[in-house]
Design a protein around this motif. Sequence first.
Motif, PDB file in Angstrom:
ATOM      1  N   GLU A 269       0.853  -1.182   0.000  1.00 21.74           N
ATOM      2  CA  GLU A 269       0.000   0.000   0.000  1.00 21.74           C
ATOM      3  C   GLU A 269       0.894   1.239   0.000  1.00 21.74           C
ATOM      4  O   GLU A 269       1.621   1.497   0.969  1.00 21.74           O
ATOM      5  N   ASP A 271       0.965   5.544  -0.961  1.00 28.09           N
ATOM      6  CA  ASP A 271       0.166   6.705  -1.327  1.00 28.09           C
ATOM      7  C   ASP A 271       0.838   7.449  -2.478  1.00 28.09           C
ATOM      8  O   ASP A 271       1.926   7.083  -2.946  1.00 28.09           O
ATOM      9  N   GLU A 272       0.223   8.510  -2.944  1.00 24.71           N
ATOM     10  CA  GLU A 272       0.732   9.230  -4.114  1.00 24.71           C
ATOM     11  C   GLU A 272       2.077   9.896  -3.858  1.00 24.71           C
ATOM     12  O   GLU A 272       2.850  10.131  -4.776  1.00 24.71           O
ATOM     13  N   GLY A 273       2.364  10.211  -2.600  1.00 20.35           N
ATOM     14  CA  GLY A 273       3.627  10.894  -2.296  1.00 20.35           C
ATOM     15  C   GLY A 273       4.845  10.015  -2.418  1.00 20.35           C
ATOM     16  O   GLY A 273       5.976  10.516  -2.386  1.00 20.35           O
ATOM     17  N   ALA A 275       6.019   8.596  -4.941  1.00 22.52           N
ATOM     18  CA  ALA A 275       6.781   8.909  -6.149  1.00 22.52           C
ATOM     19  C   ALA A 275       7.681  10.124  -5.965  1.00 22.52           C
ATOM     20  O   ALA A 275       8.603  10.337  -6.760  1.00 22.52           O
ATOM     21  N   THR A 310       3.312   5.810   3.783  1.00 22.50           N
ATOM     22  CA  THR A 310       2.527   7.041   3.714  1.00 22.50           C
ATOM     23  C   THR A 310       3.465   8.220   3.858  1.00 22.50           C
ATOM     24  O   THR A 310       4.461   8.159   4.584  1.00 22.50           O
TER      25      THR A 310
END
Length: 371
Positions: A269, A271-273, A275, A310
């Motif tokens: 899992e 999150d977008e951060g 990257a 995250t």
Amino acid sequence: MAAGTGAGLARWRPDRAVARGWWVALDAVVAWASAGIAVGGSGYTASLGQGALASQLAVVVWFVALAGRRLAPLAALWAGAAATVAVVLAGDPVTNLSLASALPLVVLGRTRPPAVAAALAAAPVGAVLLALAARPGFALVCAVHGVSAAVGVATRLRLERAERRRRAAAEARAGRLLAGERARMARELHDAVGHAVTVMVTHAGAARLCLADGSPDVRAALERIERVGRDAMTDLDRVLGLLRPAPPLVHALNALLADLPPRLSPTLELDEGAAGLTEPQAEAVRRIVQESLTNTLRHSTATAAAVRLTTGPRAVHLSVTDNGAPAGPRRRRGPARGLASMRHRAAALGGTLTAGPTAGGWRVEVRLPCR
């Protein structure tokens, strides 16, 4: 310059590199000549036998100050200035341009930073100039003190530049030696480990071909061994600086989880951060996840593992959990090098790592600052 170099230069004293022997002898000659004409009548005769007692003592102080200015410049400056002021207060003429307070400025300016030298010389030089303000030749006295101070500061700056060049050359030599040693170690490691992994992958491929009609599970295991071996060689080459940087974090983690044995079912899992992590952060996350899952396989009977990453405004949070048995002897076999390595990776980026048992397994948690 690096911070260490700057700190070392601050402790460096230019006068320590100067041979003082014959310079002190030359200063003694200058002191004798200066003291000889320091206080006198119209004929500028030696003043030890005439004038006030304070003037006679001042001649001795002048001589000592000039002769020892390279050994104790600050003490020589104060002593020479005090002697000059004493002669002025006694009413006798000063005929040596107060060299006893001017010449120590050269050594003081060379052995102290400019701001420090100015602060230390302000009071004695100011007292001399104030005492001689009404005497003839005051402008020349000011010029002598100014030139002495300028020569001292210029000498220090020149010596500092030479010291910086010397240290930079030494650091460059050390860097070249270190780079050469690292290259040698990289070649040795690549040849030794690369050969072993290549042989392992070759044997696994040969076994898979020989078992073309064998069990699908066996063939799948051999294919996984081949793939993991090739990935290991890729990682080895990249670590040794022979290939381009690692692929994006999400691809690297997916490939890592895909190579796990069938008995361990992983979930990922992100999150977008994720990257937006820097290359050192992404590398640390990948290595910590890899080591955590290796520990799960090696030290537990877990059947599931979860990797969760995250990113917040100030920190990146990573957790790796499994459902293995609670902590016990299985977690204590041999030295905990894996945990120490993971903690070192996190600490190198200013982060923290905690690891320990949970109600249903084991958890590794990492916090890395965003900057």
